[in-house]
Scaffold this motif. Sequence first.
Motif, PDB file in Angstrom:
ATOM      1  N   LEU A 195      55.373  58.054  68.390  1.00 50.27           N
ATOM      2  CA  LEU A 195      56.020  56.859  68.919  1.00 50.27           C
ATOM      3  C   LEU A 195      57.397  57.171  69.478  1.00 50.27           C
ATOM      4  O   LEU A 195      57.807  56.611  70.507  1.00 50.27           O
ATOM      5  CB  LEU A 195      56.126  55.796  67.818  1.00 50.27           C
ATOM      6  N   PHE A 196      58.110  58.073  68.840  1.00 49.60           N
ATOM      7  CA  PHE A 196      59.436  58.460  69.312  1.00 49.60           C
ATOM      8  C   PHE A 196      59.356  59.149  70.668  1.00 49.60           C
ATOM      9  O   PHE A 196      60.139  58.848  71.583  1.00 49.60           O
ATOM     10  CB  PHE A 196      60.103  59.368  68.284  1.00 49.60           C
ATOM     11  N   THR A 205      70.011  50.356  69.790  1.00 48.32           N
ATOM     12  CA  THR A 205      68.820  50.744  70.541  1.00 48.32           C
ATOM     13  C   THR A 205      67.912  49.544  70.783  1.00 48.32           C
ATOM     14  O   THR A 205      67.408  49.333  71.892  1.00 48.32           O
ATOM     15  CB  THR A 205      68.064  51.840  69.780  1.00 48.32           C
ATOM     16  N   ILE A 206      67.707  48.754  69.728  1.00 49.73           N
ATOM     17  CA  ILE A 206      66.886  47.556  69.880  1.00 49.73           C
ATOM     18  C   ILE A 206      67.576  46.539  70.785  1.00 49.73           C
ATOM     19  O   ILE A 206      66.927  45.834  71.575  1.00 49.73           O
ATOM     20  CB  ILE A 206      66.585  46.948  68.501  1.00 49.73           C
ATOM     21  N   VAL A 265      61.446  46.812  77.786  1.00 51.18           N
ATOM     22  CA  VAL A 265      61.881  46.180  76.532  1.00 51.18           C
ATOM     23  C   VAL A 265      61.158  46.801  75.346  1.00 51.18           C
ATOM     24  O   VAL A 265      61.773  47.149  74.324  1.00 51.18           O
ATOM     25  CB  VAL A 265      61.646  44.661  76.598  1.00 51.18           C
ATOM     26  N   LEU A 266      59.841  46.956  75.458  1.00 47.53           N
ATOM     27  CA  LEU A 266      59.063  47.536  74.359  1.00 47.53           C
ATOM     28  C   LEU A 266      59.465  48.980  74.085  1.00 47.53           C
ATOM     29  O   LEU A 266      59.454  49.425  72.923  1.00 47.53           O
ATOM     30  CB  LEU A 266      57.574  47.463  74.673  1.00 47.53           C
ATOM     31  N   SER A 267      59.838  49.733  75.114  1.00 49.15           N
ATOM     32  CA  SER A 267      60.237  51.126  74.912  1.00 49.15           C
ATOM     33  C   SER A 267      61.485  51.216  74.043  1.00 49.15           C
ATOM     34  O   SER A 267      61.550  52.018  73.096  1.00 49.15           O
ATOM     35  CB  SER A 267      60.491  51.796  76.263  1.00 49.15           C
ATOM     36  N   LEU A 309      61.674  52.644  70.185  1.00 45.75           N
ATOM     37  CA  LEU A 309      62.604  53.709  69.839  1.00 45.75           C
ATOM     38  C   LEU A 309      63.509  53.283  68.683  1.00 45.75           C
ATOM     39  O   LEU A 309      63.777  54.073  67.765  1.00 45.75           O
ATOM     40  CB  LEU A 309      63.451  54.080  71.056  1.00 45.75           C
ATOM     41  N   GLY A 310      63.969  52.046  68.714  1.00 48.92           N
ATOM     42  CA  GLY A 310      64.793  51.558  67.620  1.00 48.92           C
ATOM     43  C   GLY A 310      64.045  51.541  66.297  1.00 48.92           C
ATOM     44  O   GLY A 310      64.608  51.886  65.252  1.00 48.92           O
ATOM     45  N   GLU A 311      62.772  51.160  66.317  1.00 47.33           N
ATOM     46  CA  GLU A 311      61.977  51.157  65.095  1.00 47.33           C
ATOM     47  C   GLU A 311      61.779  52.575  64.569  1.00 47.33           C
ATOM     48  O   GLU A 311      61.837  52.816  63.354  1.00 47.33           O
ATOM     49  CB  GLU A 311      60.623  50.496  65.349  1.00 47.33           C
TER      50      GLU A 311
END
Length: 325
Positions: A54-55, A250-251, A306-308, A312-314
């Motif tokens: 995911l990262f 990041t989010i 937005v999802l990217s 990344l924040g998650e």
Amino acid sequence: MSDPSAASIVSTPRPEQPTEFGAPTNAGLPESARKEKPRGLLGDAWRDLRRKPLFWISSALILLFVVMAAFPSLFTSGDAVNGSLDNSLGKPSAHAWFGNDVQGRDVFARTIYGARASILVALLSVAGTMLVGGVMGIISGYRGGWVDSLLSRVADVFFGLPFVLGAIVILTTFNGSGSNNSKTKIMGLVIASLVILSWPVVMRLMRSSVLATREADYIVAARALGAGTGRIILKHLLPNCLAPLLVYSTIMVGSFIGAEATLSFLGVGLKSPVVSWGIMISEAQNYLRVAPNLLFFPAAFLVTAVLSFVMLGEAVREALDPKLR
């Protein structure tokens, strides 16, 4: 004539001798483990991030959007501002991959160039929010007392302002329909409105981190050795309080991309001739049935961006939180 048994005894490596405390220091450890340096929080986080698909997926998409915003000419040679009415509402073709809008402009070129305004506004807004909220949080958490109470009450006032309504009021006041502001000023107003309405969240995060860290042993030791307030904050407090802010920033980039698109869609954010995904979606709403491609492509790019940042924040949050590993 030499004795073979003696030669074998000489050539056999001797085991490592125990130390004076009774056990060998590096017995049984491979050579790489003996030379490995101890890792800190960021080192452990990076080691964990490298194992997460995911990262890498989110980072690759973010890198693509950043390059697209910085060098749009690498992706298209079309004109994002001017068009021919002969191509009005043209369907996707080899000359215009995403079709043409009502003014005959290339939708693909406008989608590529639209990344610049959307991402630039989001990044500058996050930087301003982190700066204002971080400074307020450090002062509030480290000083305490009446300073903490005053800044917390000010933050509570801004917490009570609805985000969208507050942004509409600010932008309508300073960027109304009758005003003739330049592109830079309009973008600056949008960034200022996002910072004004978002800094209290960062202030609360930084304040809570400082409150949890300011009485740590290394802070007390630094204070006892005569270290000044500036040195304690910059050398000790700030590096140990950045983890939650890094995740939230990041989010927040993804959230601000969506916020800019929302304000532009409502007609109070960025305006033509600026090219952004929000403006394209706003212009396409009247032609949804006859030309859905005008809405689909900029919306798809917006959602992906937005999802990217959210993904990344998650991933960063899971890597920095030992309980989630």
